[in-house]
Design an enzyme around this catalytic site. Structure first.
Site, PDB file in Angstrom:
ATOM      1  N   PRO A   1       0.784  -1.246   0.000  1.00 29.48           N
ATOM      2  CG  PRO A   1      -0.049  -1.034   2.160  1.00 29.48           C
ATOM      3  CD  PRO A   1       0.638  -2.004   1.256  1.00 29.48           C
TER       4      PRO A   1
ATOM      5  CE  LYS B   1       1.546   5.458  -7.706  1.00 25.16           C
ATOM      6  NZ  LYS B   1       0.784   6.679  -7.854  1.00 25.16           N
TER       7      LYS B   1
HETATM    8  C1  PHB Z   1      -4.744   5.593   3.180  1.00 30.61           C
HETATM    9  O1  PHB Z   1      -5.280   4.548   3.540  1.00 30.61           O
HETATM   10  O2  PHB Z   1      -5.274   6.690   3.394  1.00 30.61           O
HETATM   11  C2  PHB Z   1      -3.425   5.550   2.492  1.00 30.61           C
HETATM   12  C3  PHB Z   1      -2.776   4.347   2.335  1.00 30.61           C
HETATM   13  C4  PHB Z   1      -1.529   4.338   1.700  1.00 30.61           C
HETATM   14  C5  PHB Z   1      -0.973   5.525   1.241  1.00 30.61           C
HETATM   15  C6  PHB Z   1      -1.661   6.710   1.379  1.00 30.61           C
HETATM   16  C7  PHB Z   1      -2.896   6.728   2.005  1.00 30.61           C
HETATM   17  O3  PHB Z   1       0.233   5.532   0.642  1.00 30.61           O
END
Ligand code: PHB
Ligand code: APR
Length: 388
Positions: A292, A296
């Site tokens: 995560p 992406k």
């Molecule tokens: C989110 O869950 O808000 C989130 C997850 C990974 C990221 C950015 C935001 O890189």
């Protein structure tokens, strides 16, 4: 039953493809194993690239996104107790929109109901057949009855565990995988965000991320062990660990509160090649998973759908060039996003096996990154999303 496109899975990939096909007047049916409530209960990332927003605009489902989504011009990288801003707008002329995947799914579902489109929820034993021939079909059970859908094409939007990829003979599948030796513990809480932009923090105790869903709701994460159990992480333990991983002045500004969701997600990179098998295409998590870091996952699912729907539109006008090149075009983008997500993950997390040398390499790279306009531009260009 007969339709043009049978879509398996009503996650963001399936729902977005359905919305775009509907705009083109191409008939389709979506089969989903879960209930709508279950689908909406899944919490995922929340950063949309401009090309994803453009597709949601094209699908006519972006009114609430434009009202409630938060445009972000940058984010902070944090290491050695310091914060450095990556100015996306100055480096690329682009921004991203912070809007939860759950909300995107909600908007797609609402638009679908309003248009009276057919989604069969709680479909059991969904199976694609005959996609190596000219007349594929899908079978499923619903309310105890078995049904068959004849179609021109099947699109597998059924995520990592779905039946589409699983029904392809193993000998014609190439899969590539990397499993990371840690997870992310994430919480949702109704408190104001510590900062108006996201903060990605590299710390000796592990990675932390300050994200948000709105000006009154945060999504915060800490890197955790794969052996950790969510029940063993009280809110107090989460807040203490989260704050420890931020610079003191930032930690002092963190407003805490009770979490209303808490979960642990493992991190994995995974790609299947090709993404087309005769008359079946794979989209989104059915074909690839990214860790995560950099958010992406949803954006890649959207770009697959963007490429495929253009190709299907061409096909129904008599040109099969697009569908013949779908896999190649989609994979070219997928691998670049895989590379970015792997690199960003490698840069920001504590890897038990790389030891002190690995830590020094991370700090040297981060130090270089925030001093080099060229390096920041490379990062920013990937973060806002590469063209397709
Ligand atoms: C989110 O869950 O808000 C989130 C997850 C990974 C990221 C950015 C935001 O890189
Ligand atoms: N029959 C029908 N539907 C199925 C089956 C099955 N046997 N198995 C899985 N599905 C459904 C799931 O219940 C889910 O709703 O397919 C859907 C797949 O949705 P996602 O996993 O959300 O995948 P996708 O739509 O490609 O979205 C990609 O979501 O998983 C995140 O991080 C990922 O952000 C990315 C995005």
């Amino acid at each position: 039953m007969k339709t043009q496109i049978a879509i398996i899975g009503a996650g963001p990939s399936g729902l977005l493809l359905g919305a775009l096909l509907h705009k083109l007047g191409i008939e389709h049916i979506i089969l989903e194993r879960q209930t709508p409530e279950y689908v909406l209960g899944r919490i995922r990332a929340g950063v949309l690239e401009q090309t994803t927003v453009d597709l949601l605009d094209e699908a006519g489902v972006s009114q609430r996104l434009h009202r409630e989504g938060l445009p972000h011009d940058g984010y902070d990288l944090c290491f050695d107790g310091r914060r450095h801003r990556i100015d996306l707008q100055a480096l690329t002329g682009k921004q991203v929109t912070v809007y939860g995947q759950t909300e995107v799914t909600h908007d797609l579902m609402d638009a679908r109901s309003a248009a009276g489109l057919n989604t069969i929820y709680s479909a059991v034993n969904v199976k694609p057949h005959g996609f190596d021939g000219n007349q594929p079909w899908v079978t499923y059970e619903h309310n105890g009855q078995t049904h068959t859908i004849q179609c021109d094409f099947i699109v597998g939007c059924d995520g990592y565990h779905g039946p589409s990829r699983a029904s392809i003979p193993q000998e014609i599948l190439n899969t590539y995988e990397k499993v990371y030796p840690f997870g992310w513990l994430g919480i949702l809480a109704d408190v104001p965000p510590v900062h108006h932009e996201l903060i990605y923090a590299n710390h000796d105790r592990g990675f932390a991320l300050c994200s948000m869903r709105s000006e009154t709701r945060v999504r915060y994460y800490v890197q955790c062990s794969l052996d950790d159990k969510v029940e063993d992480w009280s809110d107090e333990a989460f807040w203490a660990e989260f704050k420890r991983r931020l610079p003191e002045d930032t930690a002092a500004k963190v407003i805490t509160g009770p979490s209303f969701e808490k979960s642990i997600a493992p991190l994995r990179s995974f790609v299947t090649e090709p993404m087309r098998f005769g008359r079946m295409f794979l989209c989104g998590d059915a074909a690839h998973i990214v860790p995560p870091t950099g958010a992406k996952g949803l954006n890649l699912a959207a770009s697959d759908v963007g490429i495929l729907y253009g190709a299907l539109a061409e096909y129904y006008k008599g040109n099969s060039h697009g569908i013949d090149h779908y896999s190649q075009r989609a994979l070219a983008r997928v691998w670049k996003a895989e590379r970015f997500s792997w690199w960003f993950t490698s840069l920001m997390h504590r890897f038990p096996e790389t030891g002190d040398f690995g830590r020094k390499m991370q700090t040297a790279e981060l130090d270089y990154l925030v001093q080099s306009e060229a390096a920041m531009k490379v990062m920013a260009e990937n973060y806002v999303g590469l063209p397709f």
